[in-house]
Motif scaffolding. Structure first.
Motif, PDB file in Angstrom:
ATOM      1  N   UNK A 165      66.889   1.827  54.032  1.00  0.00           N
ATOM      2  CA  UNK A 165      68.020   1.215  53.494  1.00  0.00           C
ATOM      3  C   UNK A 165      69.304   1.763  53.945  1.00  0.00           C
ATOM      4  N   UNK A 166      69.094   3.175  54.573  1.00  0.00           N
ATOM      5  CA  UNK A 166      70.418   3.676  55.231  1.00  0.00           C
ATOM      6  C   UNK A 166      70.869   2.808  56.648  1.00  0.00           C
ATOM      7  N   UNK A 167      69.772   2.686  57.412  1.00  0.00           N
ATOM      8  CA  UNK A 167      70.005   1.667  58.584  1.00  0.00           C
ATOM      9  C   UNK A 167      70.688   0.280  58.193  1.00  0.00           C
ATOM     10  N   UNK A 168      69.909  -0.216  57.000  1.00  0.00           N
ATOM     11  CA  UNK A 168      70.356  -1.542  56.819  1.00  0.00           C
ATOM     12  C   UNK A 168      71.873  -1.605  56.085  1.00  0.00           C
ATOM     13  N   UNK A 173      77.854   8.833  49.769  1.00  0.00           N
ATOM     14  CA  UNK A 173      77.768   7.536  49.820  1.00  0.00           C
ATOM     15  C   UNK A 173      76.770   7.102  48.472  1.00  0.00           C
ATOM     16  N   UNK A 174      75.779   8.000  47.991  1.00  0.00           N
ATOM     17  CA  UNK A 174      74.859   7.882  47.026  1.00  0.00           C
ATOM     18  C   UNK A 174      75.450   8.008  45.647  1.00  0.00           C
ATOM     19  N   UNK A 204      68.380  -3.493  44.313  1.00  0.00           N
ATOM     20  CA  UNK A 204      68.801  -3.388  45.619  1.00  0.00           C
ATOM     21  C   UNK A 204      69.232  -4.445  46.307  1.00  0.00           C
ATOM     22  N   UNK A 205      70.588  -4.795  46.552  1.00  0.00           N
ATOM     23  CA  UNK A 205      71.040  -6.100  46.951  1.00  0.00           C
ATOM     24  C   UNK A 205      70.812  -6.421  48.617  1.00  0.00           C
ATOM     25  N   UNK A 206      70.586  -5.179  49.276  1.00  0.00           N
ATOM     26  CA  UNK A 206      70.284  -5.195  50.393  1.00  0.00           C
ATOM     27  C   UNK A 206      68.675  -5.442  50.889  1.00  0.00           C
TER      28      UNK A 206
END
Length: 325
Positions: free
Chosen positions: A231-234, A287-288, A222-224
């Motif tokens: 994760x969705x908000x980020x 997106x996934x 996970x690069x975020x």
């Protein structure tokens, strides 16, 4: 026939086309003064990328090969020893025939690099060192052990996007300034163009990260810099950062004075902003699965860009249209 033209003919044709995919459109459009060094740099960077991404080879071996590759880029080390290792350990692991042939041609790529004149050679060496550093960092941060890991901070993500792509924008500008100095708007400093180019590169790399979020997290990366539940908000926040980087890319393209070079530089930017527009309007489930623009979209952008690149205003109009698609 000179060694230089021999290497370009052998490596810069079908092999380059097969491994560069959509970026080959950009390479083909480059003026001749820039086509050879940028094509070579791309092939050498893709070679390093294939070494780093061959997950079936032990991480310690991949890191060792990248260390040795970096030494060769600097002008030291044994080319044939590393070439033999790539053929023996990496070629059999490639499911893509083009990637296998890239490994087989490793020594030829190094030989081609050694025919470069001092200014483009120095630029190629610098950008490859940064890219290899980023790939080695990636292998160390994300061991293939089944656990999900993430970057620790926004600073780490910004550093990573610069190492593997932002530095390419600086490299591109450096080559333009040395090999085709009249290609850049004299009203803007080279330093400013390098800054805009770096941000454009970081934006294009963020597109890769954001559209591959599902596949990467399933693979343990996970690069975020966030917890799984955020994760969705980020993702949405980094999509905005990506858009801001691409705005700098638009300014960069608008200040390229050479027609063919402007077109070549605009293509990845325009394809990128259309991808961002599609991601912005996609569901999280979509997106996934991964978001890509169609071949029809690509063909349409190529045709529209050929006309829009004639002026800065027309370029901005096309960019805004694609951003809202």
């Amino acid at each position: 026939m000179s060694d230089e033209s021999h290497h370009e003919r052998e490596l810069g044709g079908q092999l380059l086309a097969s491994v560069s995919r959509s970026f080959y459109l950009t390479l083909k459009a480059l003026p001749k003064e820039l086509r050879e060094p940028i094509s070579l740099a791309y092939l050498l960077a893709r070679t390093a990328d294939t070494i780093a991404d061959t997950a079936s080879v032990d991480a310690a071996i991949r890191l060792d090969c990248l260390e040795r590759y970096r030494a060769l880029v600097r002008g030291t080390g044994d080319v044939q020893s590393l070439a033999n290792m790539l053929i023996r350990q990496f070629c059999p692991q490639q499911s893509d025939d083009a990637e296998r042939r890239l490994m087989e041609k490793f020594a030829d790529g190094i030989a081609w690099m050694r025919t470069m004149q001092p200014a483009p050679l120095a630029a190629i060496q610098s950008v490859l060192e940064h890219i290899i550093d980023g790939q080695m960092l990636d292998i160390r941060r994300f061991p293939s052990d089944g656990q999900l890991r993430r970057l620790a901070s926004a600073k780490e993500l910004d550093e990573y996007t610069w190492l593997v792509a932002g530095c390419v924008g600086e490299f591109w500008t450096q080559l333009c300034a040395s090999e085709l100095p009249a290609s850049l708007d004299p009203a803007v400093s080279t330093a400013q163009m390098q800054e805009w180019g770096a941000r454009m590169g970081k934006g294009l790399q963020l597109i890769n990260i954001l559209r591959d979020i599902g596949e990467d997290t399933r693979d343990g990366r996970c690069y975020l810099p966030c917890q799984p539940e955020d994760i969705q908000t980020e993702w949405s926040l980094w999509l905005q950062t990506c858009t801001e980087h691409l705005e700098c890319g638009l300014r960069y393209v608008q200040h390229v004075a050479h027609g063919k070079l402007r077109y070549a530089t605009a293509l990845p930017l325009l394809l990128g902003i259309q991808t961002v527009a599609k991601m912005r309007t996609s569901t999280w489930d979509k997106i996934q699965q991964g978001v890509k623009i169609s071949r029809l979209d690509v063909a349409s952008i190529l045709a529209q860009a050929a006309i829009a690149c004639r002026s800065a205003g027309a370029m901005e109009k096309l960019y805004r249209k694609l951003a809202e698609a």
